[in-house]
Design a protein around this motif. Structure first.
Motif, PDB file in Angstrom:
ATOM      1  N   CYS A 224      36.501  36.017  28.085  1.00  0.00           N
ATOM      2  CA  CYS A 224      35.603  36.228  28.764  1.00  0.00           C
ATOM      3  C   CYS A 224      34.449  36.488  28.293  1.00  0.00           C
ATOM      4  CB  CYS A 224      35.760  37.315  30.048  1.00  0.00           C
ATOM      5  SG  CYS A 224      36.160  39.020  29.381  1.00  0.00           S
ATOM      6  N   ASN A 225      33.064  36.182  29.015  1.00  0.00           N
ATOM      7  CA  ASN A 225      31.970  36.932  28.449  1.00  0.00           C
ATOM      8  C   ASN A 225      31.692  38.071  29.444  1.00  0.00           C
ATOM      9  OD1 ASN A 225      31.099  34.941  26.218  1.00  0.00           O
ATOM     10  ND2 ASN A 225      31.019  33.498  28.104  1.00  0.00           N
ATOM     11  N   TRP A 226      30.748  38.786  29.179  1.00  0.00           N
ATOM     12  CA  TRP A 226      30.523  39.963  29.988  1.00  0.00           C
ATOM     13  C   TRP A 226      29.156  40.163  30.586  1.00  0.00           C
ATOM     14  CZ3 TRP A 226      34.291  43.345  31.690  1.00  0.00           C
ATOM     15  CH2 TRP A 226      35.365  43.183  30.858  1.00  0.00           C
ATOM     16  N   VAL A 227      29.048  40.547  31.960  1.00  0.00           N
ATOM     17  CA  VAL A 227      27.515  40.595  32.365  1.00  0.00           C
ATOM     18  C   VAL A 227      27.479  42.208  32.687  1.00  0.00           C
ATOM     19  CG1 VAL A 227      26.148  39.882  34.247  1.00  0.00           C
ATOM     20  CG2 VAL A 227      27.769  38.169  33.376  1.00  0.00           C
ATOM     21  N   ILE A 228      26.523  42.909  32.093  1.00  0.00           N
ATOM     22  CA  ILE A 228      26.240  44.263  32.203  1.00  0.00           C
ATOM     23  C   ILE A 228      25.005  44.277  33.261  1.00  0.00           C
ATOM     24  CG2 ILE A 228      26.005  46.367  31.048  1.00  0.00           C
ATOM     25  CD1 ILE A 228      27.268  44.861  28.558  1.00  0.00           C
ATOM     26  N   THR A 229      24.831  44.901  34.320  1.00  0.00           N
ATOM     27  CA  THR A 229      23.828  44.986  35.097  1.00  0.00           C
ATOM     28  C   THR A 229      23.429  46.379  35.604  1.00  0.00           C
ATOM     29  OG1 THR A 229      25.138  44.379  37.026  1.00  0.00           O
ATOM     30  CG2 THR A 229      23.977  42.479  35.852  1.00  0.00           C
ATOM     31  N   SER A 230      22.127  46.703  35.745  1.00  0.00           N
ATOM     32  CA  SER A 230      21.931  47.951  36.422  1.00  0.00           C
ATOM     33  C   SER A 230      21.137  47.258  37.475  1.00  0.00           C
ATOM     34  CB  SER A 230      20.917  48.816  35.615  1.00  0.00           C
ATOM     35  OG  SER A 230      19.756  48.026  35.194  1.00  0.00           O
ATOM     36  N   GLU A 231      20.465  48.256  38.428  1.00  0.00           N
ATOM     37  CA  GLU A 231      19.722  47.936  39.503  1.00  0.00           C
ATOM     38  C   GLU A 231      18.634  46.863  39.384  1.00  0.00           C
ATOM     39  OE1 GLU A 231      20.424  48.463  42.692  1.00  0.00           O
ATOM     40  OE2 GLU A 231      21.623  49.993  42.613  1.00  0.00           O
ATOM     41  N   TYR A 232      17.934  46.764  38.143  1.00  0.00           N
ATOM     42  CA  TYR A 232      16.794  46.102  37.847  1.00  0.00           C
ATOM     43  C   TYR A 232      16.788  45.243  36.473  1.00  0.00           C
ATOM     44  CZ  TYR A 232      14.681  48.504  41.674  1.00  0.00           C
ATOM     45  OH  TYR A 232      14.582  49.087  42.770  1.00  0.00           O
ATOM     46  N   GLU A 233      17.970  45.542  35.762  1.00  0.00           N
ATOM     47  CA  GLU A 233      18.130  44.891  34.489  1.00  0.00           C
ATOM     48  C   GLU A 233      19.321  44.254  34.433  1.00  0.00           C
ATOM     49  OE1 GLU A 233      15.354  48.305  33.963  1.00  0.00           O
ATOM     50  OE2 GLU A 233      17.653  48.239  34.281  1.00  0.00           O
ATOM     51  N   LYS A 234      19.431  42.941  33.492  1.00  0.00           N
ATOM     52  CA  LYS A 234      20.651  42.294  33.255  1.00  0.00           C
ATOM     53  C   LYS A 234      20.888  42.026  31.646  1.00  0.00           C
ATOM     54  CE  LYS A 234      22.939  37.951  34.644  1.00  0.00           C
ATOM     55  NZ  LYS A 234      22.798  36.787  35.511  1.00  0.00           N
ATOM     56  N   VAL A 235      22.092  42.461  31.259  1.00  0.00           N
ATOM     57  CA  VAL A 235      22.298  42.134  29.816  1.00  0.00           C
ATOM     58  C   VAL A 235      23.600  41.370  29.904  1.00  0.00           C
ATOM     59  CG1 VAL A 235      23.026  43.137  27.560  1.00  0.00           C
ATOM     60  CG2 VAL A 235      21.354  44.126  29.070  1.00  0.00           C
ATOM     61  N   CYS A 236      23.754  40.126  29.038  1.00  0.00           N
ATOM     62  CA  CYS A 236      24.863  39.268  29.047  1.00  0.00           C
ATOM     63  C   CYS A 236      25.525  39.365  27.572  1.00  0.00           C
ATOM     64  CB  CYS A 236      24.546  37.878  29.372  1.00  0.00           C
ATOM     65  SG  CYS A 236      24.189  37.696  31.099  1.00  0.00           S
ATOM     66  N   TYR A 237      26.612  39.393  27.079  1.00  0.00           N
ATOM     67  CA  TYR A 237      27.211  39.402  26.115  1.00  0.00           C
ATOM     68  C   TYR A 237      28.287  38.225  25.963  1.00  0.00           C
ATOM     69  CZ  TYR A 237      30.169  40.554  22.030  1.00  0.00           C
ATOM     70  OH  TYR A 237      31.007  40.486  20.973  1.00  0.00           O
ATOM     71  N   VAL A 238      27.548  37.236  25.153  1.00  0.00           N
ATOM     72  CA  VAL A 238      28.464  36.023  25.023  1.00  0.00           C
ATOM     73  C   VAL A 238      29.438  35.917  23.546  1.00  0.00           C
ATOM     74  CG1 VAL A 238      28.296  33.294  24.728  1.00  0.00           C
ATOM     75  CG2 VAL A 238      27.028  34.598  26.397  1.00  0.00           C
ATOM     76  N   SER A 239      30.621  35.886  23.735  1.00  0.00           N
ATOM     77  CA  SER A 239      31.347  36.141  22.723  1.00  0.00           C
ATOM     78  C   SER A 239      32.564  34.966  22.488  1.00  0.00           C
ATOM     79  CB  SER A 239      31.953  37.627  22.321  1.00  0.00           C
ATOM     80  OG  SER A 239      33.057  37.536  21.368  1.00  0.00           O
ATOM     81  N   GLY A 240      32.784  34.279  21.823  1.00  0.00           N
ATOM     82  CA  GLY A 240      34.018  33.532  21.783  1.00  0.00           C
ATOM     83  C   GLY A 240      33.955  32.524  23.044  1.00  0.00           C
ATOM     84  N   THR A 241      32.923  31.638  23.065  1.00  0.00           N
ATOM     85  CA  THR A 241      32.882  30.824  24.067  1.00  0.00           C
ATOM     86  C   THR A 241      33.050  29.257  23.609  1.00  0.00           C
ATOM     87  OG1 THR A 241      31.255  32.298  24.952  1.00  0.00           O
ATOM     88  CG2 THR A 241      31.048  29.908  25.995  1.00  0.00           C
ATOM     89  N   SER A 242      33.753  28.580  24.485  1.00  0.00           N
ATOM     90  CA  SER A 242      33.807  27.120  24.203  1.00  0.00           C
ATOM     91  C   SER A 242      33.459  26.303  25.490  1.00  0.00           C
ATOM     92  CB  SER A 242      35.150  26.643  23.897  1.00  0.00           C
ATOM     93  OG  SER A 242      35.591  25.489  23.669  1.00  0.00           O
ATOM     94  N   THR A 243      32.764  25.170  25.506  1.00  0.00           N
ATOM     95  CA  THR A 243      32.634  24.349  26.364  1.00  0.00           C
ATOM     96  C   THR A 243      33.543  23.058  26.347  1.00  0.00           C
ATOM     97  OG1 THR A 243      30.826  23.228  25.054  1.00  0.00           O
ATOM     98  CG2 THR A 243      30.127  24.940  26.476  1.00  0.00           C
ATOM     99  N   LEU A 244      34.380  22.904  25.479  1.00  0.00           N
ATOM    100  CA  LEU A 244      35.377  21.966  25.311  1.00  0.00           C
ATOM    101  C   LEU A 244      36.486  21.963  26.440  1.00  0.00           C
ATOM    102  CD1 LEU A 244      35.978  21.972  21.331  1.00  0.00           C
ATOM    103  CD2 LEU A 244      34.606  20.481  22.533  1.00  0.00           C
TER     104      LEU A 244
END
Length: 654
Positions: A224-244
């Motif tokens: 998985c990738n992780w989506v970390i959000t507060s009320e007004y901010e959004k941080v995405c952590y992309v690790s080990g991703t494949s589009t195949l």
């Protein structure tokens, strides 16, 4: 917001993210590549390794232990207990970490070092397949190390005065004094007991400050990738991703779009090799060897791309008339590795899931095991010797060739040119992996299969996700050292992305500007909003602001406080503050001035909403504009006060 990088290998990441008062660790990758500096752990007594020549620095004045370093294949190796390069745990107080987010089983191997040896008290989050497969990887690692242990740790060679005398292969070791012995099986059990499993797109609240959710990354089962959000901010952590298109559920891009910060890691380690072409080369080389009567050794991990290799190779051998060739899967966790792949159907691609409802096993290796063509065993001593029929294909760990049953097979088959060893894992340079075994006659094929994002795919993905800020490894913005002319193997993004490297702390350009505050029904009922313009109402609010679990609630003041008269520190009465608002009504203003004794008032409209009120008898000029009012007088205080009072009567009060 700050991000600390604890790992020197962007493919085995470990970060600390400080976000809205919460401290998160993102992945716990273990850089296993440093064990290439050690001699292999032979499964049985090895004449070759026991007879190696001891290497000592000139005159050995520095006190290097006897037999600490051995020379083999033109390189110098450490003859001692295997050690591993852990994340940089000295950068922060790990006992203050609130949660650890794990992306996939490949970046989980260092987790016991964090949870069992640092005073960590937080929670660990990952998907169920990641937990089970990560446990298999850790158990396999510990079993290999404990099965054939070296008697002691050898660390005299790490002294700076000796390290400077060593050949480059050892001298270039990354922070050897930070290396640690392998953890134990008890550590693994204690570690996984802390883990809380999550599903894709399942939201978890962290102390009321942040919300985390995982979304499929398409790299491995449950990755998985992780989506970390507060009320007004959004941080995405992309690790080990494949589009195949492989066996895991496809990558979910929608959840990652429009983030304030996108942290990117784990891009392909072999940018010049296409995974599909490498799988084809793997099958062809294996078939050619088998047709010539040779054996094939595949040093591998117990899951991941290994599942695809079973499927692709068995199909290719069938087409070549080699369906009678047996496949052996040798690993301490072979049983559970094969079993778990067939019970995580909901985490697989649609084509794999459809087989479950036929009903059929999602992976062909279940049928291969049923008909006896794929045989799995825990070690060469556990069932393999009873029914071993060459020529064959053996899948066995460890890909580093420093431990595991692959060490035995390489010693057994290495002196025959009819046999072939095929490297498919990109984590280890095959030349360094084979170095202590040289000279070898076995045929060597390098077919690294890395399904992680290629640079062209990553650039396309980033363009689609449209993050405000991008954070990548410093090695991703410049061509690989071995291919300096390949400018296409870089991340292209404007503005230039922020970069990280081991031991660095970077400030992310995100500042908290807003916070959500709830108002209790009792306080809301006491408010008296007034309309300032169509659709907009304002009111004065007096209450008590309470903060609990990072949630802010505005409550009504207690009766004994609200009913009492407020006084200043000196005892004088503190007047209740009021706010004036609205536009000045000129006729009403002129009437108010008249009541205050002003005569001969002249009014002139200059256009664009500006009006001039002239008081010639008092040498005063009042300029009324839509946004402000200017009073120009001769300085007489009594006149100024009368004008002020008249003006205030024309405005609304809150």
């Amino acid at each position: 917001m700050k991000l600390s990088c604890l790992s020197s290998n962007p493919s085995k990441p470990c970060f600390i993210l400080h976000f809205k008062g919460v401290t998160l660790m993102l992945d716990c990758g273990l850089d296993v590549k440093e064990i290439l500096k050690f001699l292999p752990l032979p499964v049985i007594q090895s004449t070759k390794f026991s007879s190696l020549q001891t290497w000592t620095p000139p005159n050995n004045k520095e006190g290097l232990d006897e037999d600490e370093l051995k020379e083999s294949g033109g390189n110098i190796f450490v003859n001692g207990c295997l050690e591993f390069l852990t994340p940089e745990v000295g950068m922060t107080d790990l006992s203050q970490i609130d949660a650890i987010l794990i992306s996939n089983h490949n970046v989980m191997l260092a987790l016991p070092y964090i949870t069992e040896y640092t005073g960590f008290k937080g929670q660990v989050y990952c998907t169920d397949p990641t937990l089970q497969m990560g446990r298999q990887y850790m158990e396999e690692l510990v079993t290999y190390v404990e099965r054939y242990p070296k008697p002691e740790i050898r660390d005299k060679w790490k002294e700076p005065v000796i390290l400077d005398l060593l050949p480059p292969f050892l001298k270039e070791a990354v922070q050897p004094f930070a290396w640690k012995k392998c953890y134990t099986k008890h550590d693994i059990q204690s570690c996984v007991a802390r883990v809380q499993t999550v599903g894709f797109n399942e939201k978890r609240n962290l102390y009321g400050a942040l919300t985390i959710s995982s979304c499929s990354s398409g790299y491995a089962i449950g990755s998985c990738n992780w989506v970390i959000t507060s009320e007004y901010e959004k941080v995405c952590y992309v690790s080990g991703t494949s589009t195949l298109t492989t066996h895991p559920k496809p990558v979910d891009q929608a959840s990652l779009r429009n983030s304030d910060v996108l942290i990117l890691s784990c891009l392909t380690q072999t940018p010049s090799n296409n995974p599909d072409a490498m799988i084809g080369d793997f099958c062809v080389n294996a078939a050619v060897t088998l047709k010539n009567g040779g054996n094939v050794l595949v040093p591998c991990y117990p899951s991941g791309i290994t599942y695809d290799l079973f499927e692709c190779l068995s199909g290719h051998l069938d087409s070549c008339g080699l369906s009678q060739v047996p496949l052996y899967f040798v690993s301490p966790v072979s049983d559970s590795a094969l079993a778990y792949s067939n019970i995580f159907a909901e985490w697989l691609s649609a084509s794999k899931q459809s087989r479950v409802y036929l009903p059929e096993a999602p992976f062909p290796h279940a049928e291969l095991v049923a008909i006896g063509r794929l045989k799995n065993c825990k070690s060469i001593h556990d069932g393999l010797s009873e029914d071993f029929k060459p020529p064959c294909v053996v899948f066995s760990g460890h890909p580093s060739l420093r431990m595991g049953d692959a060490v035995h097979f390489l010693e057994m088959w290495g002196n025959s040119s009819s046999n072939t060893i095929i490297f498919t894992e990109p984590d280890f340079p095959f030349v360094e992996a084979l170095s202590p075994y040289q000279p070898l006659q076995i045929r060597v094929c390098y077919c690294p299969i890395d399904t992680c994002l290629r640079f062209s795919q990553a650039n396309k993905l980033i363009k689609d996700l449209k993050p405000t800020h991008l954070v990548v490894a410093d090695s991703y913005i410049q061509p690989p050292v071995s291919m300096p002319h390949k400018t296409e193997f870089v991340i292209n993004w404007e503005p230039s992305p922020l970069t990280y490297r081991r031991g660095e702390v970077i400030s992310l350009p995100i500042k908290r500007q807003f916070e959500t505050i709830e108002i209790t029904p009792e306080l809301a009922a006491s408010l008296d909003p007034q309309e300032v313009r169509s659709g907009y109402n304002i009111t004065m609010v007096t209450g008590t602001l309470c903060c609990h679990d990072n949630k802010y609630i505005l409550k009504k003041l207690p009766d004994e406080v609200s009913s009492g008269t407020k006084r200043k520190a000196d005892g004088t009465v503190n007047r209740q503050k009021t706010y004036m608002w609205g536009n000045v009504n000129i006729p009403a203003f002129v009437e108010a001035l008249t009541k205050h004794g002003f005569v001969d008032i002249k009014v002139e409209d200059t256009g664009e909403g500006c009006t001039i009120v002239d008081l010639p008898n008092d040498d005063t000029l009042i300029q009324v504009e839509p946004d402000n009012t200017h009073i120009i007088c001769n300085g007489e205080e009594t006149v100024r006060i009368k004008i002020r009072d008249a003006l205030l009567k024309c405005l609304k009060k809150i």
